[in-house]
Design a protein around this motif. Structure first.
Motif, short mmCIF file in Angstrom:
data_model
loop_
_atom_site.label_atom_id
_atom_site.label_comp_id
_atom_site.label_asym_id
_atom_site.label_seq_id
_atom_site.Cartn_x
_atom_site.Cartn_y
_atom_site.Cartn_z
N MET A 1 31.12 39.27 47.69
CA MET A 1 31.11 38.86 46.29
C MET A 1 32.53 38.71 45.79
N THR B 1 19.77 36.10 35.82
CA THR B 1 20.23 34.80 35.34
C THR B 1 21.65 34.51 35.84
N ALA B 2 22.50 35.52 35.79
CA ALA B 2 23.89 35.33 36.21
C ALA B 2 24.02 35.09 37.71
N ASN B 3 23.03 35.55 38.47
CA ASN B 3 23.13 35.49 39.94
C ASN B 3 22.10 34.61 40.62
N ARG B 4 21.32 33.88 39.82
CA ARG B 4 20.22 33.08 40.38
C ARG B 4 20.75 32.10 41.44
N ALA C 1 22.84 37.66 45.75
CA ALA C 1 22.63 38.82 44.88
C ALA C 1 21.32 38.74 44.12
N MET D 1 31.96 47.72 43.40
CA MET D 1 31.71 49.10 43.00
C MET D 1 31.52 49.23 41.49
N LYS D 2 32.27 48.38 40.73
CA LYS D 2 32.11 48.41 39.28
C LYS D 2 30.68 48.09 38.89
N ILE D 3 30.12 47.09 39.58
CA ILE D 3 28.78 46.65 39.27
C ILE D 3 27.79 47.78 39.49
N VAL E 1 27.98 50.32 36.74
CA VAL E 1 27.39 49.86 35.48
C VAL E 1 25.88 50.06 35.51
N PHE E 2 25.26 49.63 36.58
CA PHE E 2 23.81 49.74 36.65
C PHE E 2 23.35 51.19 36.79
N LYS F 1 19.46 39.55 32.55
CA LYS F 1 20.82 38.99 32.52
C LYS F 1 21.44 38.99 33.92
N TYR F 2 21.17 40.04 34.65
CA TYR F 2 21.68 40.10 36.03
C TYR F 2 21.09 38.95 36.85
N ALA G 1 31.25 38.09 36.19
CA ALA G 1 30.11 37.44 35.52
C ALA G 1 28.96 38.41 35.35
N ILE G 2 28.72 39.22 36.37
CA ILE G 2 27.64 40.20 36.28
C ILE G 2 27.97 41.26 35.24
N LEU G 3 29.21 41.72 35.26
CA LEU G 3 29.61 42.75 34.30
C LEU G 3 29.47 42.25 32.87
N ALA H 1 27.49 39.88 31.79
CA ALA H 1 26.07 39.71 31.46
C ALA H 1 25.41 41.03 31.10
N ALA H 2 25.85 42.08 31.73
CA ALA H 2 25.21 43.39 31.50
C ALA H 2 25.77 44.11 30.28
N GLU I 1 31.70 39.07 40.29
CA GLU I 1 31.55 40.43 39.80
C GLU I 1 31.75 40.49 38.29
N PRO J 1 24.23 43.83 45.67
CA PRO J 1 25.56 43.22 45.67
C PRO J 1 26.58 43.95 46.51
N VAL K 1 24.11 47.38 28.08
CA VAL K 1 24.78 48.66 28.30
C VAL K 1 25.32 49.20 26.97
N GLU L 1 18.64 34.19 29.43
CA GLU L 1 18.00 35.18 30.29
C GLU L 1 16.49 35.29 30.04
#
Lengths: 64, 136
Positions: free
Chosen positions: A1, B60-63, B67, B1-3, B6-7, B57-58, A8-10, A12-13, A6, B134, A17, A59
Motif C-alpha cells: 500500500m 468506498t476509498a478502496n473499492r 484492500a 500501521m496507522k490504518i 485507527v480501526f 468510507k473504508y 486516503a483511508i485515514l 475517509a475514516a 494510506e 491492508p 472516528v 459512501e
C-alpha cells in the motif's frame, strides 16, 4: 500500500472516528463517577439528533 | 500501521458503548430526564452509525483494490441496503416511546434497538476483518 492510499483511508475514516472520540469523554466520566451529567447527556442527544438527517455522501451509494 | 491503529481505536470505542452506558446514573435534570432506556438506546445508535459509516468510507476509498475485494464491497452494499430501514424504524419507535412510554411502545422500541445492536456487531466485525487486510 502506498502512502497516498494510506492517507486516503485515514481521511475517509476521520469523520466517524471523530464522532467516537466525541463520545469518549462521556464514557470515561461514566466509568469514573457512575454519574452522567447534564452536559454529557446533551452531548449524546446532540449527536443522535444530528444523525436523523439524510444519508449523504458517496459512501452511502450502492456500488452497482 | 496507522490504518490498523485507527480501526482498532474505533473498535475499542465502539465495543463498550452499549455496556458502559448501562452502568451510569442519569442526572434527572438532563435532557433524558432520568430515562436510561432512551439514553442507552441513543448511545448504541450513535455507535452503530459510527461503525457502519467507518466501514462504508473504508470500502468506498478502496473499492477495486486489494484492500477492498468484491466480498468487502458486497458486505458494504448489504449494510447500505439495510441501514435506511433500521434508521427509520429506530427513530419512529424512539419518538413514539418518548411521547408515550406505554408497554407496547417500549416493545416496539426494544425490537428496533435490537436491530441497531445487531448491525453494530456486524459492522464492528467487518472493521476488524478489513483492518487486517491492508497490513498483509
Amino acid at each position: 500500500m502506498t502512502a497516498q492510499e494510506e492517507q486516503a483511508i485515514l481521511t475517509a475514516a476521520t469523520g466517524a472516528v471523530s464522532l467516537l472520540q466525541a463520545l469518549a469523554p462521556t464514557l470515561q466520566a461514566i466509568a469514573a463517577t457512575g454519574n452522567i451529567s447534564d452536559s454529557q447527556q446533551a452531548s449524546v442527544k446532540a449527536i443522535n439528533d444530528a444523525l436523523r438527517g439524510p444519508l449523504s455522501g458517496p459512501e452511502w451509494q450502492l456500488s452497482r | 500501521m496507522k490504518i490498523k491503529s485507527v480501526f482498532i481505536s474505533v473498535l475499542l470505542l465502539v465495543a463498550p458503548l452499549s455496556f458502559i452506558g448501562c452502568n451510569g446514573t442519569l442526572d434527572p435534570t438532563g435532557v433524558y430526564a432520568g430515562d436510561k432506556t432512551l439514553y442507552n438506546a441513543d448511545l448504541t445508535y450513535n455507535a452503530a452509525y459510527a461503525a457502519v459509516d467507518t466501514f462504508l468510507k473504508y470500502e468506498t476509498a478502496n473499492r477495486g483494490t486489494a484492500a477492498a475485494p468484491a466480498s468487502v464491497t458486497a458486505s458494504a452494499d448489504e449494510l447500505r441496503l439495510k441501514w435506511p430501514a433500521i434508521k427509520d424504524a429506530y427513530f419512529a419507535t424512539r419518538d413514539a416511546y418518548s411521547a408515550n412510554k406505554s408497554n407496547s411502545n417500549l416493545t416496539s422500541f426494544t425490537k428496533a434497538l435490537a436491530d441497531v445492536s445487531t448491525i453494530l456487531t456486524t459492522a464492528s466485525g467487518y472493521i476488524a476483518a478489513t483492518s487486517i487486510t491492508p497490513t498483509k
